[in-house]
Design an enzyme around this catalytic site. Structure first.
Site: not given
Ligand code: NDP
Ligand code: 2IT
Length: 449
Positions: A122, A162
């Protein structure tokens, strides 16, 4: 377990999230260690908690006024027993080494569950993309890649997105890698479709999360049709979790960002969801604007670190936290249970505190930990790597079919591993045990490295 935790405490006392992630895995694998003393002799746990490599670097960049700014960049290459390091990049002001290590540690286990050959890593930065111009984001990404390119490669370490890293950032990062290395390879995943990306990668984490939830419901002869669902977040994972729930006939009542949440009693339709995508992905606005655009929607401002989050205090059947770590504490968990929620499927990484998880498990909820439920994202990243290696592109049906199959396999693996150790129905224990055994055995095969 105490010995390992004491070891971390002595070396990295301030890495709370990392300690939390390790403690959860250790609590599940205790019976495995008892049955397999050779893991101890080989110091498997001691090796698993120590990253193979940590890279920390300076990221200087110039803002639009000409002022030079400096951020800190990270890449934690945690474990390569099962394949090249694989995992996302997070750009968020809260990023520090402890957060990076917790995410990299989770990633090792998650990737092991995907059935694909990927180790875990990561990375990211404390850079805050919010309020920055496209040019500032580009200059930051270029500077970040200037250093990161030395350490990654399509057979070495393959980053992706992420929090704060989506298609725009992956584009700028890829462009700079290509320029510096003079190679067009699958070094990053989450690329745009016309230059090496895979169909269904944008949807994969959210869709996979809902497939996993459907598998859990199916064990009780139930489905998502007619279910009321609470979703947090409004980014990539939240959007496609919502989309699949809507497709399967469920009702999405809430979405949020770091400022607050919206409650839409009527349910968020596909049309309304498209407005969220436009709001968040194109205009980069705040979720509050959703309540201004659609009648009958209530917006509530939320301070994330207050005693409890009112988003989790509505009558519903299912909850899908899709924002960030530790967004559900014990009080939120109690509220969810009191409101009739009986399924929690984690789109985010480690969104529930240990106390919240205990409540879910003690009350026999269908509880899917992130490393199982959100593995669809990295799984389709693995499929993107496969397509890049073949220089081919699979059609949508092929990728979505494989994603569905992988999520079903992860579900089955979790249940089987939990049952084998006398913890039937405990998806957290099953995920940790199955992932641990696969990684540990690969480490044993490869000797003391
Ligand atoms: P994005 O940046 O697309 O969206 C994040 C969302 O979460 C936004 O709505 C953001 O609000 C909110 N957020 C972030 N930090 C905080 C915080 N400290 N408190 C409250 N709200 C918060 O990220 P993703 O959708 O990609 O990721 C969301 C989660 O999913 C994370 O935990 C990530 O690790 C996990 N994840 C992502 C994957 C992926 O493929 N993208 C795969 C597996 C897991 P704001 O816009 O106000 O910051
Ligand atoms: O937390 C996760 O699994 C991710 N942010 C996606 C990682 C990836 O390599 O697609």
């Amino acid at each position: 377990m105490d010995k390992i935790m004491a070891l971390i405490d002595s070396r990295d006392p301030d890495q709370d999230e990392f300690k939390q992630a390790v403690r959860e895995v250790l609590s599940s694998v205790q019976p495995v260690l008892e049955r397999n003393p050779h893991y101890r002799q080989a110091a498997i746990l001691e090796r698993m908690i120590e990253p193979e490599r940590v890279i920390i670097f300076r990221v200087p960049w110039e803002d639009d006024t000409g002022q030079v700014r400096v951020n800190r960049g990270f890449r934690v290459e945690m474990n390569s027993a099962l394949g090249p390091y694989k995992g996302g990049l997070r750009f968020h002001p809260s990023v520090n080494l402890g957060i990076m290590k917790f995410l990299a540690f989770e990633q090792v286990f998650k990737n092991s569950l995907t059935t694909l050959a990927m180790g875990g890593g990561k990375g990211g930065s404390d850079f805050n993309p919010k309020g920055k111009s496209d040019n500032e984001v580009m200059r930051f990404c270029q500077s970040f890649m200037m250093e990161l390119q030395r350490h990654i490669g399509p057979d070495t370490d393959i980053p992706a997105g992420d929090i704060g890293v989506g298609a725009r950032e992956i584009g700028y990062l890829f462009g700079m890698y290509k320029r510096l290395r003079n190679e067009f390879t699958g070094v990053l995943t989450g690329k745009s479709l016309s230059w090496g990306g895979s169909l269904v990668r944008p949807e994969a984490t959210g869709y996979g999360n809902v497939y996993f939830a459907s598998e859990m419901l199916a064990t009780r002869g139930d489905s998502l049709a007619g279910k009321d669902c609470l979703i947090s977040g409004s980014g990539n994972v939240a959007q496609y979790t919502a989309e699949k729930i809507i497709q399967l006939g469920g009702r999405v009542l809430t979405m949020s960002d770091s400022s607050g949440y919206v409650f839409d009693e009527e349910g968020i339709s596909q049309e309304k969801l498209e407005s969220v995508k436009e709001l968040k992905n194109t205009r980069r606005g705040r979720i509050r604007e959703y309540a201004e655009a659609w009648p009958g929607v209530v917006y509530t401002a939320v301070d994330t670190f207050k005693e409890y989050n009112p988003l989790w205090n509505h009558k519903a059947h299912c909850a899908m936290p899709c924002a960030t770590q530790n967004e559900i504490n014990a009080r939120d968990a109690a509220n969810l249970i009191a409101n009739g929620v009986f399924l929690i499927s984690e789109g985010a990484n480690m969104p529930a505190s240990p106390e919240a998880i205990d409540l879910f498990i003690d009350n026999k909820l269908l509880y899917a930990p992130g490393k199982a439920a959100n593995a669809g994202g990295v799984a389709v990243s693995g499929l993107e790597m496969a397509q890049n290696s073949m220089r081919l592109k699979w059609p949508r049906d092929e990728v979505e079919g494989r994603l569905r199959h992988i999520m079903r396999e992860i579900h089955r693996t979790c249940l089987e591993a939990a049952a084998a150790y006398g913890m039937a129905g405990n998806y957290m224990a099953g995920a940790n045990i199955a992932a641990f055994v696969k990684t540990a055995d690969a480490m044993l095969d490869q000797g003391v490295v």
